[in-house]
Design a protein around this motif. Structure first.
Motif, PDB file in Angstrom:
ATOM      1  N   TYR A 182      41.039 -67.723 -46.615  1.00 23.58           N
ATOM      2  CA  TYR A 182      39.866 -66.820 -46.580  1.00 23.58           C
ATOM      3  C   TYR A 182      39.182 -66.796 -47.943  1.00 23.58           C
ATOM      4  O   TYR A 182      38.051 -66.366 -48.087  1.00 23.58           O
ATOM      5  CB  TYR A 182      40.256 -65.433 -46.096  1.00 23.58           C
ATOM      6  CG  TYR A 182      41.009 -64.576 -47.078  1.00 23.58           C
ATOM      7  CD1 TYR A 182      42.383 -64.754 -47.302  1.00 23.58           C
ATOM      8  CD2 TYR A 182      40.362 -63.589 -47.812  1.00 23.58           C
ATOM      9  CE1 TYR A 182      43.074 -63.964 -48.198  1.00 23.58           C
ATOM     10  CE2 TYR A 182      41.039 -62.797 -48.716  1.00 23.58           C
ATOM     11  CZ  TYR A 182      42.409 -62.987 -48.907  1.00 23.58           C
ATOM     12  OH  TYR A 182      43.087 -62.211 -49.810  1.00 23.58           O
ATOM     13  N   GLN A 218      46.228 -63.105 -58.134  1.00 27.43           N
ATOM     14  CA  GLN A 218      45.836 -62.348 -56.954  1.00 27.43           C
ATOM     15  C   GLN A 218      46.529 -60.971 -57.000  1.00 27.43           C
ATOM     16  O   GLN A 218      46.532 -60.338 -58.053  1.00 27.43           O
ATOM     17  CB  GLN A 218      46.139 -63.129 -55.661  1.00 27.43           C
ATOM     18  CG  GLN A 218      45.248 -64.353 -55.527  1.00 27.43           C
ATOM     19  CD  GLN A 218      43.765 -63.986 -55.452  1.00 27.43           C
ATOM     20  OE1 GLN A 218      43.377 -62.916 -54.978  1.00 27.43           O
ATOM     21  NE2 GLN A 218      42.915 -64.857 -55.965  1.00 27.43           N
ATOM     22  N   GLU A 314      35.889 -66.320 -54.599  1.00 25.48           N
ATOM     23  CA  GLU A 314      36.246 -65.073 -53.898  1.00 25.48           C
ATOM     24  C   GLU A 314      35.049 -64.121 -53.821  1.00 25.48           C
ATOM     25  O   GLU A 314      34.790 -63.483 -52.802  1.00 25.48           O
ATOM     26  CB  GLU A 314      37.417 -64.377 -54.614  1.00 25.48           C
ATOM     27  CG  GLU A 314      37.851 -63.122 -53.889  1.00 25.48           C
ATOM     28  CD  GLU A 314      39.260 -62.647 -54.228  1.00 25.48           C
ATOM     29  OE1 GLU A 314      39.867 -63.146 -55.216  1.00 25.48           O
ATOM     30  OE2 GLU A 314      39.744 -61.785 -53.497  1.00 25.48           O
ATOM     31  N   TYR A 347      37.848 -56.054 -60.415  1.00 27.85           N
ATOM     32  CA  TYR A 347      38.968 -56.288 -59.490  1.00 27.85           C
ATOM     33  C   TYR A 347      39.095 -57.773 -59.186  1.00 27.85           C
ATOM     34  O   TYR A 347      40.184 -58.361 -59.292  1.00 27.85           O
ATOM     35  CB  TYR A 347      38.759 -55.478 -58.198  1.00 27.85           C
ATOM     36  CG  TYR A 347      39.675 -55.924 -57.092  1.00 27.85           C
ATOM     37  CD1 TYR A 347      39.201 -56.718 -56.054  1.00 27.85           C
ATOM     38  CD2 TYR A 347      41.028 -55.612 -57.137  1.00 27.85           C
ATOM     39  CE1 TYR A 347      40.056 -57.171 -55.058  1.00 27.85           C
ATOM     40  CE2 TYR A 347      41.889 -56.057 -56.149  1.00 27.85           C
ATOM     41  CZ  TYR A 347      41.400 -56.849 -55.111  1.00 27.85           C
ATOM     42  OH  TYR A 347      42.260 -57.298 -54.143  1.00 27.85           O
ATOM     43  N   TYR A 399      53.472 -55.228 -49.069  1.00 28.41           N
ATOM     44  CA  TYR A 399      52.590 -54.833 -47.947  1.00 28.41           C
ATOM     45  C   TYR A 399      53.429 -54.307 -46.784  1.00 28.41           C
ATOM     46  O   TYR A 399      54.431 -53.614 -47.017  1.00 28.41           O
ATOM     47  CB  TYR A 399      51.699 -56.016 -47.526  1.00 28.41           C
ATOM     48  CG  TYR A 399      50.932 -56.560 -48.692  1.00 28.41           C
ATOM     49  CD1 TYR A 399      51.091 -57.882 -49.118  1.00 28.41           C
ATOM     50  CD2 TYR A 399      50.093 -55.726 -49.420  1.00 28.41           C
ATOM     51  CE1 TYR A 399      50.407 -58.352 -50.223  1.00 28.41           C
ATOM     52  CE2 TYR A 399      49.402 -56.190 -50.516  1.00 28.41           C
ATOM     53  CZ  TYR A 399      49.556 -57.504 -50.911  1.00 28.41           C
ATOM     54  OH  TYR A 399      48.886 -57.961 -52.012  1.00 28.41           O
TER      55      TYR A 399
HETATM   56  N1  LIG Z   1      47.209 -59.834 -51.212  1.00 32.88           N
HETATM   57  C1  LIG Z   1      46.386 -60.380 -52.100  1.00 32.88           C
HETATM   58  O1  LIG Z   1      46.778 -61.113 -52.985  1.00 32.88           O
HETATM   59  C2  LIG Z   1      44.913 -60.059 -51.919  1.00 32.88           C
HETATM   60  C3  LIG Z   1      44.096 -60.277 -53.158  1.00 32.88           C
HETATM   61  C4  LIG Z   1      42.739 -60.843 -52.893  1.00 32.88           C
HETATM   62  N2  LIG Z   1      42.010 -60.968 -54.145  1.00 32.88           N
HETATM   63  C5  LIG Z   1      41.934 -59.940 -51.942  1.00 32.88           C
HETATM   64  O2  LIG Z   1      41.306 -59.069 -52.455  1.00 32.88           O
HETATM   65  O3  LIG Z   1      41.977 -60.082 -50.760  1.00 32.88           O
END
Ligand SMILES: NC(=O)CC[C@H](N)C(=O)O
Length: 590
Positions: A182, A218, A314, A347, A399
């Motif tokens: 993504y 990330q 991103e 961010y 998560y």
């Molecule tokens: N779980 C992740 O590493 C998500 C970070 C990614 N930059 C996002 O915002 O979707």
């Protein structure tokens, strides 16, 4: 870093860089790893690792590590340990011995020693006599001495590292999972990439696989940004805006808790919110630079970069995060006057910071070490902030797999969609794994498998310290064993005998050197009173005989059950050279 903190905390604004040398000498003398604030008297009884009292230092031959009570003696002991037949230390052997205990050539604490060795090698000298050796290492003798005296948190580091390597290889066959796509830039990474690196709280390092290849943090950056925010603002201010509960949903779910806050700082909503709290009055470039500096300090100035490609890739596709930011704005989650787009940019920039497994492991070790970078001694995060960070990594870091991870692995960790997992073994080490293929919860398949292997082998799980827990290896002890209910003394003693006698029988001087570094008694005997010297004499291992007599101060006239001394073995089995050495030792002792 901490100089920027408001006076929120007392008594922590200290550089931990170096204890005064006198205090460090004290920790050489204590048989326990050094706490320089508790000087121990070298002439009192020392307690060995398995609880036996040894006689006071004055009656123990100077060759044993726990008898060392001064820096010159320590230097002498290390030199004799490493020197060859000609009484010189091969530089290559010295590097090898340092690596075996986990000290790397680029360790900032060894800067002077490594510079001196490089100068020597430029003058085409590859051996160190006693004087040159002293000149080379004198600045770092305390660290090097502690390493060789096995006063680091993982005493048998090379053996521990071989277990890590086995676990690494067992994960290679894990072929399932899917590389995140993504974010277009992430999709370009090979699914076969797999690296692991670790760094202990004493700065012992090991790595394997693609551990030096850059990848973006990330979400692995989120605990670090949180630790920075709490270090600078205090937890009460931060948690006016962000909760501390696991969300139980995906990391980018558009949802708030019952107080109209993001559930926690380890998910996207919480992390975006945090970006609005840190140095809001500064220019955006300075705000990003500030976090970069914190990350570099936590990494001990090892590799920390920035992937603009990832950031642009991103930013162009971050529809969900834009929606999240507006949702937070709509619910008045941000402080007043927050520049929404600036917070979102920050961010995405934080997520695009590049590290390697090796530098990531140092960062994780800084967390394991209460906020002090093990390689530089710099206080990067306040210890209270680290406690809160580890708590939230433990409860929210993986998560909606966090509950299972806490159940199965039982350690604080943070995963990221680039395939990183930052794992912290509090007060022991930090580990950084990286392999891009992810499972359905967004966690690295190989990284997860490695974490489970780690805690099924070593007693690292948060609750492995319960009494009568099942048998696992404890790498913090000299002998990699803890036995259910049995006295540790028997196990470690018999293990020592096995280690030493087999090394002597096999003529393995390197293994014997490791035993000496671990402070083992080199005159230890089996049930027949046979010592390592008996076995080496019987097998005609000249190097071992010399090492035991000259480096370890082992007595040549110890008798076995049948009244035989090692010389008798050399004569009986016709080893002339060994016989000659032992006869000479006999004559010298009169
Ligand atoms: N779980 C992740 O590493 C998500 C970070 C990614 N930059 C996002 O915002 O979707």
């Amino acid at each position: 870093m901490h100089r920027l903190w408001p006076a929120l905390y007392h008594g922590v604004q200290r550089q931990y860089r170096f204890f005064p040398v006198c205090q460090q000498i004290t920790c050489l003398m204590s048989s326990k790893p050094g706490d320089p604030t508790k000087p121990s008297d070298p002439l009192t009884k020392n307690e060995t690792e398995n609880g036996e009292d040894t006689v006071s230092a004055t009656s123990v031959p100077p060759s044993r590590p726990n008898a060392i009570s001064s820096l010159p003696q320590l230097e002498d002991w290390v030199f004799r340990l490493l020197s060859n037949q000609q009484g010189r230390v091969p530089v290559s052997e010295f590097h090898k011995a340092l690596r075996e205990v986990g000290l790397w050539e680029n360790d900032p604490r060894l800067r002077e020693t490594m510079a001196n060795l490089r100068k020597l090698q430029e003058s085409h000298s590859s051996f160190l006599d006693r004087e040159t050796f002293s000149k080379c290492i004198t600045e770092n003798i305390v660290l090097i001495g502690r390493a060789f005296q096995s006063k680091f948190v993982i005493p048998k580091f090379s053996e521990f590292s071989s277990y890590i390597d086995k676990m690494y290889w067992s994960c290679v066959s894990q072929k399932n999972g899917k590389v995140a796509d993504y974010i277009p830039q992430l999709a370009r990474f090979s699914p076969d990439l797999w690296g692991v690196a670790l760094c202990t709280v004493d700065g012992q390092r090991h790595s394997i696989g693609d551990s030096d290849k850059p990848f973006c943090l990330q979400s692995c950056v989120k605990p670090l940004v949180y630790a920075t925010a709490v270090s600078e603002l205090g937890d009460k201010t931060v948690h006016k805006y962000v909760g501390t509960e696991p969300s139980g949903r995906s990391f980018n779910e558009i949802a708030l808790n019952k107080y109209n806050q993001p559930f926690n700082p380890m998910i996207n909503s919480g992390a975006i919110l945090l970006c609005s709290l840190i140095k809001p009055e500064d220019h955006q470039s300075d705000r990003f630079d500030h976090i970069l500096k914190v990350l570099k300090a936590a990494a001990g100035d090892d590799f920390v970069g920035f992937s603009n490609t990832t950031f642009l890739s991103e930013k162009a596709t971050s529809y969900r995060n834009f929606a999240l930011a507006y949702y937070l704005k709509e619910n008045q989650c941000f402080p007043p006057k927050t520049d929404l787009m600036e917070a979102l940019d920050l961010y995405l920039q934080h997520c695009s910071v590049d590290i390697t497994c090796e530098s990531g492991a140092i960062i994780a070790a800084t967390l394991a070490n209460g906020g002090v970078c093990p390689l530089t001694g710099e206080l990067v995060f306040h210890p209270d902030a680290v406690q809160h960070t580890l708590s939230l990594m433990h409860s929210c870091g993986m998560y909606d797999y966090s509950g299972q991870f806490a159940f199965q692995v039982g350690l604080p960790a943070k995963s990221g969609v680039s395939g990183g997992i930052m794992l912290v073994v509090p007060s022991v080490m930090g580990i950084m794994c990286w392999s891009p293929p992810l499972d359905s919860t967004g966690n690295s398949v190989r990284g997860l498998h490695f974490c489970k292997e780690l805690v099924s082998t070593f007693n690292f799980h948060h609750y492995d310290n319960l009494k009568y827990k099942s048998k696992k290896l404890d790498p913090r002890r000299h002998s990699l064993y803890t036995m259910r209910g049995r006295s540790f003394r028997d196990e470690s003693r018999s293990q020592q005998i096995i280690d030493i006698l087999f090394a002597a029988y096999n003529g393995d001087v390197t293994a014997l050197r490791r035993c000496v570094m671990l402070g083992m008694d080199m005159e230890v005997t089996d049930y027949d009173g046979r010592t390592a010297l008996h076995l080496a004499a019987a097998e005609g291992h000249v190097q071992v005989v010399r090492f035991l007599l000259e480096k370890c101060g082992v007595r040549h006239d110890l008798q076995d059950r049948w009244g035989q001394v090692p010389l008798d073995d050399a004569v009986r089995f016709g080893h002339k050279e060994t016989e000659e050495i032992l006869r000479k030792a006999q004559e010298q002792s009169g």
